[in-house]
Design a protein around this motif. Structure first.
Motif, PDB file in Angstrom:
ATOM      1  N   LEU A  32      50.389  44.091  47.511  1.00 14.87           N
ATOM      2  CA  LEU A  32      49.568  43.213  46.716  1.00 14.87           C
ATOM      3  C   LEU A  32      50.516  44.003  45.144  1.00 14.87           C
ATOM      4  O   LEU A  32      50.775  43.147  44.178  1.00 14.87           O
ATOM      5  CB  LEU A  32      48.703  42.900  46.725  1.00 14.87           C
ATOM      6  CG  LEU A  32      47.730  42.268  45.750  1.00 14.87           C
ATOM      7  CD1 LEU A  32      48.140  40.831  45.726  1.00 14.87           C
ATOM      8  CD2 LEU A  32      46.367  42.489  46.346  1.00 14.87           C
ATOM      9  N   VAL A  33      50.334  44.839  44.874  1.00 14.52           N
ATOM     10  CA  VAL A  33      50.260  45.839  44.064  1.00 14.52           C
ATOM     11  C   VAL A  33      51.404  45.756  43.328  1.00 14.52           C
ATOM     12  O   VAL A  33      51.906  45.632  41.994  1.00 14.52           O
ATOM     13  CB  VAL A  33      49.827  47.164  43.656  1.00 14.52           C
ATOM     14  CG1 VAL A  33      49.973  48.559  42.365  1.00 14.52           C
ATOM     15  CG2 VAL A  33      48.179  46.663  43.708  1.00 14.52           C
ATOM     16  N   GLY A  34      52.719  45.569  44.100  1.00 10.75           N
ATOM     17  CA  GLY A  34      53.985  45.575  43.767  1.00 10.75           C
ATOM     18  C   GLY A  34      54.199  43.891  42.807  1.00 10.75           C
ATOM     19  O   GLY A  34      55.231  43.726  41.529  1.00 10.75           O
ATOM     20  N   GLU A  35      53.233  43.380  43.230  1.00 14.09           N
ATOM     21  CA  GLU A  35      53.483  41.664  43.860  1.00 14.09           C
ATOM     22  C   GLU A  35      52.960  41.781  42.208  1.00 14.09           C
ATOM     23  O   GLU A  35      54.421  40.669  41.074  1.00 14.09           O
ATOM     24  CB  GLU A  35      53.090  41.016  44.467  1.00 14.09           C
ATOM     25  CG  GLU A  35      53.178  39.505  43.850  1.00 14.09           C
ATOM     26  CD  GLU A  35      52.678  38.160  45.541  1.00 14.09           C
ATOM     27  OE1 GLU A  35      52.682  36.916  44.551  1.00 14.09           O
ATOM     28  OE2 GLU A  35      52.228  38.563  46.548  1.00 14.09           O
ATOM     29  N   LEU A  36      52.595  42.258  41.766  1.00  9.20           N
ATOM     30  CA  LEU A  36      51.465  41.971  40.634  1.00  9.20           C
ATOM     31  C   LEU A  36      51.976  42.192  39.428  1.00  9.20           C
ATOM     32  O   LEU A  36      52.454  41.838  38.492  1.00  9.20           O
ATOM     33  CB  LEU A  36      49.877  43.142  40.568  1.00  9.20           C
ATOM     34  CG  LEU A  36      49.144  42.127  41.769  1.00  9.20           C
ATOM     35  CD1 LEU A  36      47.552  43.292  41.308  1.00  9.20           C
ATOM     36  CD2 LEU A  36      48.198  40.492  41.012  1.00  9.20           C
ATOM     37  N   ALA A  37      53.069  44.074  39.862  1.00 11.87           N
ATOM     38  CA  ALA A  37      53.321  44.264  38.387  1.00 11.87           C
ATOM     39  C   ALA A  37      54.845  43.478  38.581  1.00 11.87           C
ATOM     40  O   ALA A  37      55.256  43.775  37.641  1.00 11.87           O
ATOM     41  CB  ALA A  37      53.642  45.692  39.359  1.00 11.87           C
ATOM     42  N   LEU A  89      49.408  44.465  30.706  1.00 10.27           N
ATOM     43  CA  LEU A  89      50.528  44.373  30.673  1.00 10.27           C
ATOM     44  C   LEU A  89      50.749  45.833  31.122  1.00 10.27           C
ATOM     45  O   LEU A  89      52.443  46.475  30.914  1.00 10.27           O
ATOM     46  CB  LEU A  89      51.457  44.455  29.332  1.00 10.27           C
ATOM     47  CG  LEU A  89      51.132  42.528  28.613  1.00 10.27           C
ATOM     48  CD1 LEU A  89      51.150  42.168  27.656  1.00 10.27           C
ATOM     49  CD2 LEU A  89      51.794  42.291  29.550  1.00 10.27           C
ATOM     50  N   LEU A  90      49.786  46.875  31.775  1.00  8.05           N
ATOM     51  CA  LEU A  90      50.258  47.740  32.319  1.00  8.05           C
ATOM     52  C   LEU A  90      50.650  48.381  33.546  1.00  8.05           C
ATOM     53  O   LEU A  90      50.495  48.954  34.134  1.00  8.05           O
ATOM     54  CB  LEU A  90      49.422  49.039  31.862  1.00  8.05           C
ATOM     55  CG  LEU A  90      48.594  48.935  30.591  1.00  8.05           C
ATOM     56  CD1 LEU A  90      47.526  50.532  30.170  1.00  8.05           C
ATOM     57  CD2 LEU A  90      50.190  49.927  29.773  1.00  8.05           C
ATOM     58  N   PRO A  92      52.831  47.506  35.457  1.00  6.77           N
ATOM     59  CA  PRO A  92      54.370  47.416  36.131  1.00  6.77           C
ATOM     60  C   PRO A  92      53.626  49.454  36.624  1.00  6.77           C
ATOM     61  O   PRO A  92      54.575  49.883  37.426  1.00  6.77           O
ATOM     62  CB  PRO A  92      55.140  47.575  35.333  1.00  6.77           C
ATOM     63  CG  PRO A  92      54.691  46.444  34.824  1.00  6.77           C
ATOM     64  CD  PRO A  92      53.462  46.360  35.054  1.00  6.77           C
ATOM     65  N   ILE A  93      53.302  50.187  35.195  1.00  9.27           N
ATOM     66  CA  ILE A  93      53.253  51.975  35.285  1.00  9.27           C
ATOM     67  C   ILE A  93      52.000  51.809  36.273  1.00  9.27           C
ATOM     68  O   ILE A  93      52.121  52.986  37.088  1.00  9.27           O
ATOM     69  CB  ILE A  93      52.645  51.865  34.072  1.00  9.27           C
ATOM     70  CG1 ILE A  93      53.778  51.423  33.230  1.00  9.27           C
ATOM     71  CG2 ILE A  93      52.239  53.616  33.820  1.00  9.27           C
ATOM     72  CD1 ILE A  93      53.885  51.808  31.070  1.00  9.27           C
ATOM     73  N   ILE A  94      50.858  50.769  36.493  1.00 10.46           N
ATOM     74  CA  ILE A  94      49.745  50.996  37.281  1.00 10.46           C
ATOM     75  C   ILE A  94      50.269  50.960  38.540  1.00 10.46           C
ATOM     76  O   ILE A  94      49.887  51.624  39.531  1.00 10.46           O
ATOM     77  CB  ILE A  94      48.589  50.372  36.838  1.00 10.46           C
ATOM     78  CG1 ILE A  94      47.787  50.214  35.617  1.00 10.46           C
ATOM     79  CG2 ILE A  94      48.194  50.014  38.057  1.00 10.46           C
ATOM     80  CD1 ILE A  94      46.857  49.222  35.141  1.00 10.46           C
ATOM     81  N   ALA A  95      51.558  49.713  39.122  1.00  6.27           N
ATOM     82  CA  ALA A  95      51.773  50.169  39.951  1.00  6.27           C
ATOM     83  C   ALA A  95      52.734  51.381  41.421  1.00  6.27           C
ATOM     84  O   ALA A  95      52.534  51.950  41.931  1.00  6.27           O
ATOM     85  CB  ALA A  95      52.433  49.101  40.480  1.00  6.27           C
TER      86      ALA A  95
END
Length: 179
Positions: A32-37, A89-90, A92-95
């Motif tokens: 899920l985090v990958g998809e959000l990113a 917008l962070l 991708p970095i969070i992921a």
């Protein structure tokens, strides 16, 4: 201004903590985090999320409408928090940091293997077995081909790099001869 990875770290840690507590498990959260990113990294989405005509609720609604996977309430709350703090917008970095935390928790790491030539499955398995002993971690290989290496491989595990490529050996030889 603080570096973006520093700003993203508390969000990644909080999300990781929530994922550990969730019975859905780390794997589903990582997906899920990958998809959000991926959605957050899209140029059109980035533009929409910075549109001053949208309020926070509209930003969150637009963003969540772009997610194909079902969103648990914890994920919706996380998105709302990111929107309120202008940090969406962070993602991708969070992921990336989330995956690092997950890997550390599981005792695994990503091994980025770059080879001059295509490696067979047996060669990759043999290389990974040797690298797992060296690094003391269970490694997940990601193999890419770079003919400019001439021969050999370059392996990056976290911030450690093992470069046995012909290109690197020639560079070391050049530096030695020039000294």
């Amino acid at each position: 201004m603080a570096e973006l990875s520093t700003v993203a770290r508390p969000y990644a840690e909080a999300l990781f903590g929530a994922a550990c507590d969730d019975k859905a498990g780390l794997v589903s959260w990582a997906d899920l985090v990958g998809e959000l990113a991926q959605v957050a990294a899209n140029a059109d989405v980035r533009e929409a999320m910075t549109d001053p005509r949208l309020n926070d609720a509209q930003r969150a609604q637009v963003f969540t409408s772009l997610i194909k996977s079902p969103l648990p309430q914890a994920a919706r709350n996380f998105i709302d928090l990111l929107v309120q703090n202008d940090r969406l917008l962070l993602l991708p970095i969070i992921a990336t940091q989330f995956v690092d935390l997950k890997n550390r928790y599981e005792g695994t790491a990503q091994a980025e293997i770059t080879s001059a030539f295509e490696l067979s499955d047996a060669q990759v398995k043999e290389l990974i077995a040797a690298l797992e002993v060296k690094f003391g971690l269970k490694l997940k290989p990601q193999v890419t081909i770079d003919p400019s290496l001439i021969g050999g491989v370059r392996v990056a595990v976290g911030d450690q790099v093992l470069d046995t490529s012909v290109k690197a050996q020639l560079a070391r030889l050049r530096d030695t001869l020039a000294a």
